[in-house]
Write a protein that holds these residues in place. Structure first.
Motif, PDB file in Angstrom:
ATOM      1  N   MET A 283      48.273   7.514  49.135  1.00  0.00           N
ATOM      2  CA  MET A 283      46.934   7.439  48.547  1.00  0.00           C
ATOM      3  C   MET A 283      45.996   8.244  49.436  1.00  0.00           C
ATOM      4  O   MET A 283      45.796   7.924  50.601  1.00  0.00           O
ATOM      5  N   PRO A 284      45.432   9.335  48.900  1.00  0.00           N
ATOM      6  CA  PRO A 284      44.550  10.165  49.732  1.00  0.00           C
ATOM      7  C   PRO A 284      43.221   9.458  50.025  1.00  0.00           C
ATOM      8  O   PRO A 284      42.640   8.817  49.147  1.00  0.00           O
ATOM      9  N   LEU A 285      42.789   9.559  51.249  1.00  0.00           N
ATOM     10  CA  LEU A 285      41.478   9.034  51.634  1.00  0.00           C
ATOM     11  C   LEU A 285      40.579  10.230  51.912  1.00  0.00           C
ATOM     12  O   LEU A 285      40.560  10.770  53.016  1.00  0.00           O
ATOM     13  N   ASP A 286      39.856  10.634  50.892  1.00  0.00           N
ATOM     14  CA  ASP A 286      39.046  11.851  50.963  1.00  0.00           C
ATOM     15  C   ASP A 286      37.576  11.477  50.849  1.00  0.00           C
ATOM     16  O   ASP A 286      37.168  10.788  49.903  1.00  0.00           O
ATOM     17  N   SER A 287      36.780  11.930  51.798  1.00  0.00           N
ATOM     18  CA  SER A 287      35.347  11.603  51.785  1.00  0.00           C
ATOM     19  C   SER A 287      34.622  12.205  50.585  1.00  0.00           C
ATOM     20  O   SER A 287      33.541  11.779  50.210  1.00  0.00           O
ATOM     21  N   ARG A 288      35.224  13.203  49.954  1.00  0.00           N
ATOM     22  CA  ARG A 288      34.608  13.865  48.806  1.00  0.00           C
ATOM     23  C   ARG A 288      35.041  13.275  47.466  1.00  0.00           C
ATOM     24  O   ARG A 288      34.620  13.741  46.406  1.00  0.00           O
ATOM     25  N   ALA A 289      35.910  12.243  47.527  1.00  0.00           N
ATOM     26  CA  ALA A 289      36.492  11.694  46.298  1.00  0.00           C
ATOM     27  C   ALA A 289      35.419  11.230  45.315  1.00  0.00           C
ATOM     28  O   ALA A 289      35.452  11.579  44.126  1.00  0.00           O
ATOM     29  N   PHE A 290      34.471  10.439  45.780  1.00  0.00           N
ATOM     30  CA  PHE A 290      33.442   9.898  44.885  1.00  0.00           C
ATOM     31  C   PHE A 290      32.634  11.020  44.241  1.00  0.00           C
ATOM     32  O   PHE A 290      32.355  10.986  43.037  1.00  0.00           O
ATOM     33  N   ASN A 291      32.282  12.017  45.035  1.00  0.00           N
ATOM     34  CA  ASN A 291      31.498  13.136  44.499  1.00  0.00           C
ATOM     35  C   ASN A 291      32.267  13.901  43.425  1.00  0.00           C
ATOM     36  O   ASN A 291      31.706  14.280  42.395  1.00  0.00           O
ATOM     37  N   ASP A 292      33.560  14.116  43.685  1.00  0.00           N
ATOM     38  CA  ASP A 292      34.397  14.830  42.725  1.00  0.00           C
ATOM     39  C   ASP A 292      34.512  14.049  41.413  1.00  0.00           C
ATOM     40  O   ASP A 292      34.333  14.603  40.317  1.00  0.00           O
ATOM     41  N   ILE A 293      34.803  12.749  41.536  1.00  0.00           N
ATOM     42  CA  ILE A 293      34.943  11.892  40.341  1.00  0.00           C
ATOM     43  C   ILE A 293      33.632  11.822  39.569  1.00  0.00           C
ATOM     44  O   ILE A 293      33.606  11.936  38.343  1.00  0.00           O
ATOM     45  N   GLU A 294      32.540  11.650  40.290  1.00  0.00           N
ATOM     46  CA  GLU A 294      31.225  11.529  39.634  1.00  0.00           C
ATOM     47  C   GLU A 294      30.821  12.831  38.948  1.00  0.00           C
ATOM     48  O   GLU A 294      30.236  12.828  37.864  1.00  0.00           O
ATOM     49  N   SER A 295      31.148  13.956  39.578  1.00  0.00           N
ATOM     50  CA  SER A 295      30.829  15.254  38.986  1.00  0.00           C
ATOM     51  C   SER A 295      31.549  15.443  37.651  1.00  0.00           C
ATOM     52  O   SER A 295      30.951  15.907  36.665  1.00  0.00           O
ATOM     53  N   LYS A 296      32.827  15.057  37.621  1.00  0.00           N
ATOM     54  CA  LYS A 296      33.597  15.204  36.373  1.00  0.00           C
ATOM     55  C   LYS A 296      33.110  14.209  35.317  1.00  0.00           C
ATOM     56  O   LYS A 296      33.119  14.516  34.122  1.00  0.00           O
ATOM     57  N   ARG A 297      32.684  13.039  35.748  1.00  0.00           N
ATOM     58  CA  ARG A 297      32.152  12.060  34.795  1.00  0.00           C
ATOM     59  C   ARG A 297      30.844  12.558  34.184  1.00  0.00           C
ATOM     60  O   ARG A 297      30.600  12.406  32.983  1.00  0.00           O
ATOM     61  N   ILE A 298      30.003  13.201  35.018  1.00  0.00           N
ATOM     62  CA  ILE A 298      28.744  13.766  34.524  1.00  0.00           C
ATOM     63  C   ILE A 298      29.018  14.893  33.533  1.00  0.00           C
ATOM     64  O   ILE A 298      28.343  15.019  32.503  1.00  0.00           O
ATOM     65  N   GLU A 299      30.033  15.697  33.830  1.00  0.00           N
ATOM     66  CA  GLU A 299      30.410  16.780  32.916  1.00  0.00           C
ATOM     67  C   GLU A 299      30.816  16.213  31.551  1.00  0.00           C
ATOM     68  O   GLU A 299      30.483  16.777  30.501  1.00  0.00           O
ATOM     69  N   TYR A 300      31.531  15.091  31.592  1.00  0.00           N
ATOM     70  CA  TYR A 300      31.943  14.420  30.355  1.00  0.00           C
ATOM     71  C   TYR A 300      30.722  13.899  29.588  1.00  0.00           C
ATOM     72  O   TYR A 300      30.617  14.080  28.367  1.00  0.00           O
ATOM     73  N   LEU A 301      29.780  13.288  30.294  1.00  0.00           N
ATOM     74  CA  LEU A 301      28.562  12.776  29.654  1.00  0.00           C
ATOM     75  C   LEU A 301      27.722  13.915  29.079  1.00  0.00           C
ATOM     76  O   LEU A 301      27.127  13.798  28.002  1.00  0.00           O
ATOM     77  N   LYS A 302      27.675  15.045  29.800  1.00  0.00           N
ATOM     78  CA  LYS A 302      26.941  16.216  29.305  1.00  0.00           C
ATOM     79  C   LYS A 302      27.539  16.745  28.007  1.00  0.00           C
ATOM     80  O   LYS A 302      26.813  17.163  27.102  1.00  0.00           O
ATOM     81  N   SER A 303      28.868  16.729  27.918  1.00  0.00           N
ATOM     82  CA  SER A 303      29.513  17.224  26.701  1.00  0.00           C
ATOM     83  C   SER A 303      29.206  16.325  25.509  1.00  0.00           C
ATOM     84  O   SER A 303      29.110  16.802  24.371  1.00  0.00           O
TER      85      SER A 303
END
Length: 396
Positions: A283-303
């Motif tokens: 299981m990767p522990l990446d400090s950027r994980a939340f930002n990456d997930i949130e960015s893709k979720r926002i892209e989905y909401l924008k669509s």
């Protein structure tokens, strides 16, 4: 009128007026050159291959390695096979396959839209060429009237009934009509050149289609732009879930096999074989994980918001086209009234000419003016077809 052959235009019109018949898309492409059609075929094949590749992206490659040691102390060969394959990625594998399918659907819609737009461009050029032909005929009639007016003004000036300025103005009008005719002929050649650039043959071998109006409901239900927006929602949704899965636990199966063969330099060691296999959980522990997930979720909401905006845009587009059609219908009504008036007056002028009250030039001038109105009627009808063509290009 029919476009190409009657059976082909029927399929074209079926897609426009919403008749539930199976239309062969190759009929739509008949107007396009072979190179243009081949480009779309290759685009479709490429989209299919890209989708197939995306479906396999979760499969890791098998590593094959061969080493040959050429040193003085140990000479030998080593072969290595390594496999590290995920079998569970918290739903990521399933979402990756769904993402590949939705990406293919979106790409396919884009290709269909591009094909429709190119067919629309070709048909629009046909309509514009026909419209220019009618305008050339109008200008020739205007030119004929201008010549009659010059002759009339010349006689009146020579007989002292008019000042020479009236003749000068008539000559200017005649000269202007001549230049307009030259410009129109050049514009027509420009359109023909543009048509030849994308079409399968000479413009004269194609006949103009006759489109009919569809309802607002059908326009929105069969709208390519809206289908693209819906496909984009599905694509971004799958990608959002796929991104989230990257940062969740993953179960991998691994296998490593190593074979080494020493030729000399190492006592009592000719060959070794090693292999390891098993399961691993990571299981990767990446400090950027939340930002990456949130960015893709926002892209989905924008669509999703984009779909709502697209619906408003298409509704507005439809209303604008309907308003323009109504305006042209009003102009057609006025033109028909003018034609009826011209015909009634022309009948009187003809009778007066026969009674030698009016001259032949009086009759010819009015007849030319009547014929100009008749050509105006045809031009308005072509303008209506161009508007309907714009609508056709947006639907399946």
């Amino acid at each position: 009128m029919h476009f190409l052959k009657s059976n082909k235009i029927k399929l074209l019109l079926c897609s426009l007026i919403g008749v539930n018949l199976l239309a062969n898309s190759s009929f739509d492409e008949e107007i396009l050159s072979d190179s243009r059609k081949k480009t779309f075929t290759l685009d479709e094949k490429q989209a299919k291959e890209d989708s197939a590749k995306l479906k396999k992206d979760w499969i890791n490659p098998i590593t094959l390695q061969y080493k040959k040691n050429l040193g003085d102390d140990y000479k030998g060969e080593t072969s290595l096979i390594s496999i590290n394959q995920p079998i569970f990625q918290s739903g990521g594998i399933y979402q990756a396959i769904k993402y590949a399918n939705s990406t293919y659907k979106y790409s396919n819609l884009q290709i269909q839209q591009q094909r429709k737009l190119l067919i629309k461009d070709a048909l629009n050029l046909l309509f514009q060429i026909k419209k220019l032909d009618l305008n050339i005929q109008k200008t020739k009639l205007t030119l004929a009237n201008a010549k009659i007016d010059v002759t009339r003004k010349k006689e009146q000036v020579l007989n002292g009934f008019l000042d020479s300025s009236f003749l000068d103005n008539a000559l200017l009008t005649l000269n202007s009509s001549k230049h307009t005719l030259v410009d129109l002929k050049y514009q027509k050649q420009e359109l023909i050149n543009s048509f030849n650039n994308i079409a399968a043959g000479d413009y004269k071998q194609f006949k103009l289609p006759n489109f009919e109006l569809i309802s607002k409901k059908e326009f929105l239900e069969k709208n390519i732009e809206l289908d693209k927006a819906k496909a984009s929602i599905e694509k971004n949704k799958n990608y959002s879930y796929m991104t989230m899965a990257r940062y969740l636990p993953s179960v991998n199966v691994f296998y490593n096999y190593s074979k080494t063969h020493y030729t000399d330099g190492k006592p009592k060691a000719g060959q070794t074989n090693e292999q390891t296999y098993g399961l691993s959980i990571s299981m990767p522990l990446d400090s950027r994980a939340f930002n990456d997930i949130e960015s893709k979720r926002i892209e989905y909401l924008k669509s999703k918001l984009n779909l709502k905006n697209k619906i408003d845009d298409e509704k507005s587009f439809f209303k604008t086209k309907i308003d323009k059609l109504n305006m042209l219908n009003e102009r057609l009504k006025i033109t028909k009234e003018d034609l009826a008036l011209y015909n009634s007056i022309l009948k009187i002028i003809k009778e007066e000419k026969e009674a030698q009250i009016k001259t032949q030039s009086d009759y010819d001038t009015l007849k030319n003016s009547r014929d100009i109105k008749f050509l105006d009627e045809k031009i308005y009808k072509i303008d209506k077809q161009i508007i309907l063509l714009d609508m056709y290009a947006k639907i399946f």
